[in-house]
Design a protein around this motif. Structure first.
Motif, PDB file in Angstrom:
ATOM      1  N   ILE A   5       0.807  -1.030  -0.052  1.00 53.34           N
ATOM      2  CA  ILE A   5       0.140   0.037  -0.082  1.00 53.34           C
ATOM      3  C   ILE A   5       1.070   1.316  -0.047  1.00 53.34           C
ATOM      4  O   ILE A   5       2.218   1.285   0.552  1.00 53.34           O
ATOM      5  CB  ILE A   5      -0.966   0.107   1.294  1.00 53.34           C
ATOM      6  CG1 ILE A   5      -0.248   0.020   2.596  1.00 53.34           C
ATOM      7  CG2 ILE A   5      -1.866  -1.037   1.260  1.00 53.34           C
ATOM      8  CD1 ILE A   5      -1.089   0.262   3.862  1.00 53.34           C
ATOM      9  N   CYS A  10      -2.892   7.268  -1.193  1.00 54.12           N
ATOM     10  CA  CYS A  10      -4.226   6.937  -1.079  1.00 54.12           C
ATOM     11  C   CYS A  10      -4.977   8.088  -0.956  1.00 54.12           C
ATOM     12  O   CYS A  10      -4.727   9.313  -0.215  1.00 54.12           O
ATOM     13  CB  CYS A  10      -4.518   6.149   0.462  1.00 54.12           C
ATOM     14  SG  CYS A  10      -6.058   5.667   0.809  1.00 54.12           S
ATOM     15  N   CYS A  16     -11.354  -0.343  -1.523  1.00 53.59           N
ATOM     16  CA  CYS A  16     -10.561  -1.625  -1.287  1.00 53.59           C
ATOM     17  C   CYS A  16     -11.247  -2.330  -0.073  1.00 53.59           C
ATOM     18  O   CYS A  16     -11.424  -3.414   0.107  1.00 53.59           O
ATOM     19  CB  CYS A  16      -9.371  -1.377  -1.005  1.00 53.59           C
ATOM     20  SG  CYS A  16      -9.070   0.035   0.302  1.00 53.59           S
ATOM     21  N   PHE A  24      -8.199  -5.159   3.752  1.00 48.28           N
ATOM     22  CA  PHE A  24      -8.108  -3.820   3.700  1.00 48.28           C
ATOM     23  C   PHE A  24      -9.061  -2.932   4.682  1.00 48.28           C
ATOM     24  O   PHE A  24     -10.138  -3.627   4.942  1.00 48.28           O
ATOM     25  CB  PHE A  24      -8.230  -3.194   2.518  1.00 48.28           C
ATOM     26  CG  PHE A  24      -7.409  -3.634   1.385  1.00 48.28           C
ATOM     27  CD1 PHE A  24      -6.042  -3.085   1.347  1.00 48.28           C
ATOM     28  CD2 PHE A  24      -7.859  -4.512   0.406  1.00 48.28           C
ATOM     29  CE1 PHE A  24      -5.061  -3.834   0.230  1.00 48.28           C
ATOM     30  CE2 PHE A  24      -7.010  -5.033  -0.497  1.00 48.28           C
ATOM     31  CZ  PHE A  24      -5.569  -4.777  -0.508  1.00 48.28           C
ATOM     32  N   VAL A  33      -5.856   3.800   3.870  1.00 49.13           N
ATOM     33  CA  VAL A  33      -6.007   2.601   3.719  1.00 49.13           C
ATOM     34  C   VAL A  33      -5.140   1.975   4.838  1.00 49.13           C
ATOM     35  O   VAL A  33      -4.024   2.509   5.159  1.00 49.13           O
ATOM     36  CB  VAL A  33      -5.545   2.123   2.310  1.00 49.13           C
ATOM     37  CG1 VAL A  33      -4.054   2.445   1.834  1.00 49.13           C
ATOM     38  CG2 VAL A  33      -5.750   0.499   2.413  1.00 49.13           C
ATOM     39  N   LEU A  35      -3.516  -1.775   5.755  1.00 47.22           N
ATOM     40  CA  LEU A  35      -3.404  -3.291   5.484  1.00 47.22           C
ATOM     41  C   LEU A  35      -3.579  -4.182   6.648  1.00 47.22           C
ATOM     42  O   LEU A  35      -2.862  -4.206   7.565  1.00 47.22           O
ATOM     43  CB  LEU A  35      -1.946  -3.588   4.845  1.00 47.22           C
ATOM     44  CG  LEU A  35      -1.725  -5.093   4.373  1.00 47.22           C
ATOM     45  CD1 LEU A  35      -2.788  -5.397   2.985  1.00 47.22           C
ATOM     46  CD2 LEU A  35      -0.319  -5.036   3.578  1.00 47.22           C
ATOM     47  N   CYS A  55      -8.723   0.649  -7.299  1.00 50.86           N
ATOM     48  CA  CYS A  55      -8.250   1.520  -6.246  1.00 50.86           C
ATOM     49  C   CYS A  55      -8.099   2.808  -7.359  1.00 50.86           C
ATOM     50  O   CYS A  55      -7.345   2.711  -8.350  1.00 50.86           O
ATOM     51  CB  CYS A  55      -6.990   1.433  -5.802  1.00 50.86           C
ATOM     52  SG  CYS A  55      -6.292   2.678  -4.661  1.00 50.86           S
ATOM     53  N   LEU A  60      -2.418   0.819  -4.278  1.00 53.35           N
ATOM     54  CA  LEU A  60      -2.394  -0.565  -3.739  1.00 53.35           C
ATOM     55  C   LEU A  60      -1.818  -1.261  -5.118  1.00 53.35           C
ATOM     56  O   LEU A  60      -1.582  -1.076  -6.207  1.00 53.35           O
ATOM     57  CB  LEU A  60      -3.638  -1.203  -3.793  1.00 53.35           C
ATOM     58  CG  LEU A  60      -4.862  -0.638  -2.788  1.00 53.35           C
ATOM     59  CD1 LEU A  60      -6.176  -1.173  -3.050  1.00 53.35           C
ATOM     60  CD2 LEU A  60      -4.321  -0.605  -1.226  1.00 53.35           C
TER      61      LEU A  60
END
Length: 65
Positions: A5, A10, A16, A24, A33, A35, A55, A60
């Motif tokens: 990521i 982002c 996601c 996610f 985001v 992970l 995305c 990602l």
């Protein structure tokens, strides 16, 4: 498969997390985001790849192990 990521890229759309919620999530403070599951994946690989491809910020990545 390894997931990466880029939190700086982002935009917090949350797509996601909607597509692959076991992998996610969005941070409660900034909406970016997070992970959750670096592997082995609990979601089907196709679902995770779909999240990566959809995305809108290209934040990602997925890489074969």
């Amino acid at each position: 498969m390894r997931i990466t990521i880029d939190r700086e890229a982002c935009i917090g759309s949350g797509l996601c997390a909607l597509i692959a919620p076991a992998v996610f999530d969005q941070n409660d403070d900034d909406g970016l985001v997070e992970l959750l599951d670096e592997g082995p994946l609990t979601d089907p690989v196709g679902t995770v790849k779909d999240a990566v491809q959809r995305c809108p910020a290209a934040a990602l990545g997925s890489h074969p192990d």
